[in-house]
Design a protein around this motif. Structure first.
Motif, mmCIF file in Angstrom:
data_model
loop_
_atom_site.group_PDB
_atom_site.id
_atom_site.type_symbol
_atom_site.label_atom_id
_atom_site.label_comp_id
_atom_site.label_asym_id
_atom_site.label_seq_id
_atom_site.Cartn_x
_atom_site.Cartn_y
_atom_site.Cartn_z
ATOM 1 N N PHE A 1 0.821 -1.237 -0.174
ATOM 2 C CA PHE A 1 0.137 -0.045 0.100
ATOM 3 C C PHE A 1 0.926 1.252 -0.200
ATOM 4 O O PHE A 1 0.769 2.175 -0.722
ATOM 5 C CB PHE A 1 -1.032 -0.021 1.168
ATOM 6 C CG PHE A 1 -1.902 1.039 1.095
ATOM 7 C CD1 PHE A 1 -3.155 0.930 0.545
ATOM 8 C CD2 PHE A 1 -1.812 2.178 1.814
ATOM 9 C CE1 PHE A 1 -4.029 1.782 0.740
ATOM 10 C CE2 PHE A 1 -2.698 3.141 2.058
ATOM 11 C CZ PHE A 1 -3.655 3.055 1.420
ATOM 12 N N GLN A 2 1.831 1.230 0.963
ATOM 13 C CA GLN A 2 2.899 2.496 1.039
ATOM 14 C C GLN A 2 3.602 2.628 -0.284
ATOM 15 O O GLN A 2 3.915 3.815 -0.766
ATOM 16 C CB GLN A 2 3.515 2.276 2.245
ATOM 17 C CG GLN A 2 3.006 2.421 3.529
ATOM 18 C CD GLN A 2 4.028 2.242 4.469
ATOM 19 O OE1 GLN A 2 5.097 1.495 4.349
ATOM 20 N NE2 GLN A 2 3.592 2.406 5.718
ATOM 21 N N ALA A 3 3.976 1.467 -1.027
ATOM 22 C CA ALA A 3 4.761 1.556 -2.195
ATOM 23 C C ALA A 3 3.848 1.926 -3.442
ATOM 24 O O ALA A 3 4.251 2.984 -4.117
ATOM 25 C CB ALA A 3 5.242 0.118 -2.669
ATOM 26 N N LEU A 4 2.754 1.556 -3.396
ATOM 27 C CA LEU A 4 1.628 2.166 -4.529
ATOM 28 C C LEU A 4 1.415 3.610 -4.221
ATOM 29 O O LEU A 4 1.272 4.495 -5.211
ATOM 30 C CB LEU A 4 0.343 1.395 -4.560
ATOM 31 C CG LEU A 4 0.333 0.127 -4.870
ATOM 32 C CD1 LEU A 4 -0.888 -0.909 -4.859
ATOM 33 C CD2 LEU A 4 0.747 0.051 -6.500
ATOM 34 N N GLU A 5 1.190 4.081 -2.639
ATOM 35 C CA GLU A 5 1.153 5.655 -2.671
ATOM 36 C C GLU A 5 2.311 6.304 -3.122
ATOM 37 O O GLU A 5 2.061 7.421 -3.926
ATOM 38 C CB GLU A 5 0.880 5.972 -1.100
ATOM 39 C CG GLU A 5 -0.395 5.334 -0.454
ATOM 40 C CD GLU A 5 -0.485 5.671 0.896
ATOM 41 O OE1 GLU A 5 0.492 5.540 1.534
ATOM 42 O OE2 GLU A 5 -1.924 6.123 1.425
ATOM 43 N N GLN A 6 3.334 5.937 -2.793
ATOM 44 C CA GLN A 6 4.531 6.610 -3.375
ATOM 45 C C GLN A 6 4.810 6.609 -4.814
ATOM 46 O O GLN A 6 5.179 7.775 -5.230
ATOM 47 C CB GLN A 6 5.916 5.910 -2.629
ATOM 48 C CG GLN A 6 7.157 6.631 -3.019
ATOM 49 C CD GLN A 6 8.168 5.912 -2.031
ATOM 50 O OE1 GLN A 6 8.371 4.848 -1.820
ATOM 51 N NE2 GLN A 6 9.458 6.508 -2.382
ATOM 52 N N TRP A 7 4.362 5.579 -5.690
ATOM 53 C CA TRP A 7 4.507 5.594 -7.200
ATOM 54 C C TRP A 7 3.376 6.516 -7.679
ATOM 55 O O TRP A 7 3.727 7.039 -8.250
ATOM 56 C CB TRP A 7 4.202 4.004 -7.359
ATOM 57 C CG TRP A 7 4.392 3.757 -8.746
ATOM 58 C CD1 TRP A 7 5.545 4.462 -9.697
ATOM 59 C CD2 TRP A 7 4.192 2.695 -9.539
ATOM 60 N NE1 TRP A 7 5.681 3.749 -10.814
ATOM 61 C CE2 TRP A 7 4.785 2.592 -10.664
ATOM 62 C CE3 TRP A 7 3.295 1.611 -9.105
ATOM 63 C CZ2 TRP A 7 4.645 1.761 -11.515
ATOM 64 C CZ3 TRP A 7 3.249 0.593 -10.111
ATOM 65 C CH2 TRP A 7 4.056 0.689 -11.301
ATOM 66 N N ARG A 8 2.298 6.572 -6.887
ATOM 67 C CA ARG A 8 1.359 7.517 -7.396
ATOM 68 C C ARG A 8 1.739 9.262 -7.203
ATOM 69 O O ARG A 8 1.699 10.042 -8.171
ATOM 70 C CB ARG A 8 0.079 7.351 -6.694
ATOM 71 C CG ARG A 8 -1.135 8.539 -6.819
ATOM 72 C CD ARG A 8 -2.058 8.658 -5.783
ATOM 73 N NE ARG A 8 -1.288 9.084 -4.492
ATOM 74 C CZ ARG A 8 -1.898 8.859 -3.385
ATOM 75 N NH1 ARG A 8 -2.975 8.244 -2.988
ATOM 76 N NH2 ARG A 8 -1.248 9.370 -2.228
ATOM 77 N N ASP A 9 2.311 9.312 -5.909
ATOM 78 C CA ASP A 9 2.812 10.563 -5.835
ATOM 79 C C ASP A 9 3.958 10.952 -6.679
ATOM 80 O O ASP A 9 4.084 12.029 -7.316
ATOM 81 C CB ASP A 9 3.124 11.070 -4.156
ATOM 82 C CG ASP A 9 2.101 10.646 -3.155
ATOM 83 O OD1 ASP A 9 0.929 10.804 -3.738
ATOM 84 O OD2 ASP A 9 2.579 10.386 -2.333
ATOM 85 N N GLU A 10 4.751 9.972 -7.011
ATOM 86 C CA GLU A 10 6.091 10.264 -8.181
ATOM 87 C C GLU A 10 5.341 10.496 -9.664
ATOM 88 O O GLU A 10 5.991 11.442 -10.112
ATOM 89 C CB GLU A 10 6.786 8.975 -8.231
ATOM 90 C CG GLU A 10 7.505 9.022 -6.750
ATOM 91 C CD GLU A 10 8.468 7.779 -7.012
ATOM 92 O OE1 GLU A 10 8.515 7.072 -8.081
ATOM 93 O OE2 GLU A 10 9.133 7.464 -5.675
#
Length: 170
Positions: free
Chosen positions: A104-113
């Motif tokens: 979940f955290q990795a997907l959030e980070q990817w979205r923000d990038e």
């Protein structure tokens, strides 16, 4: 060295009363964790017979004192049961939660990038997920940037996250 005491004699001694109490409390704690699981998680724990009935009963008890006594009974039953498979299933359940949180955290980070870098970052998604819809993702990123500039709620950012999660699970 004392002639009456050897290291070998220590191995022959039964566990101390304190050690037995610690083990008993640890088993009660495991039982308590099992009782607090959601229905879906509870179904993954391999329980049978009297132990399953006792835990089902504990899940229905509302009285604090009644629950305490039931937890003691569950601890007693766990002492008489091979808890290896139960502990293993519980550990796998815990690891699953940890892995889900990391994903979940990795997907959030990817979205923000993606939002920060704009449409140029779409290639990283396409490289990892060739089936991704480039045009749909581009539109969502542009819409998320417009929402950010206008200080609007991040509806497009949520849609990007949802789309990335679908790609990751698919």
């Amino acid at each position: 060295m004392n002639q009456w005491y050897d290291d070998e004699d220590e191995q022959d001694l039964p566990p101390s009363k304190s050690e037995l109490k610690r083990e008993m409390h640890a088993l009660q704690e495991l039982g308590g964790k099992i009782v607090k699981l959601s229905s879906g998680q509870y179904a993954t724990i391999p329980l049978a017979g009297i132990l399953k009935e006792a835990i089902d009963t504990a899940r229905r008890i509302k009285s604090r004192e009644g629950l305490r006594r039931q937890m003691q009974y569950i601890g007693k039953l766990l002492r008489e049961t091979d808890i290896g498979p139960i502990e293993q299933a519980f550990i796998e359940l815990e690891n699953g939660r940890i892995n889900a949180a990391k994903r979940f955290q990795a997907l959030e980070q990817w979205r923000d990038e993606l939002i920060a870098q704009g449409p140029n970052a779409i290639e990283t998604v396409i490289a990892k997920h060739p089936q991704a819809d480039r045009q749909h993702l581009r539109q969502l990123i542009l819409q998320a940037n417009r929402e950010q500039k206008a200080n609007k709620p991040p509806a497009a950012a949520r849609k990007i996250f949802k789309y990335l999660r679908e790609l990751d699970e698919g």
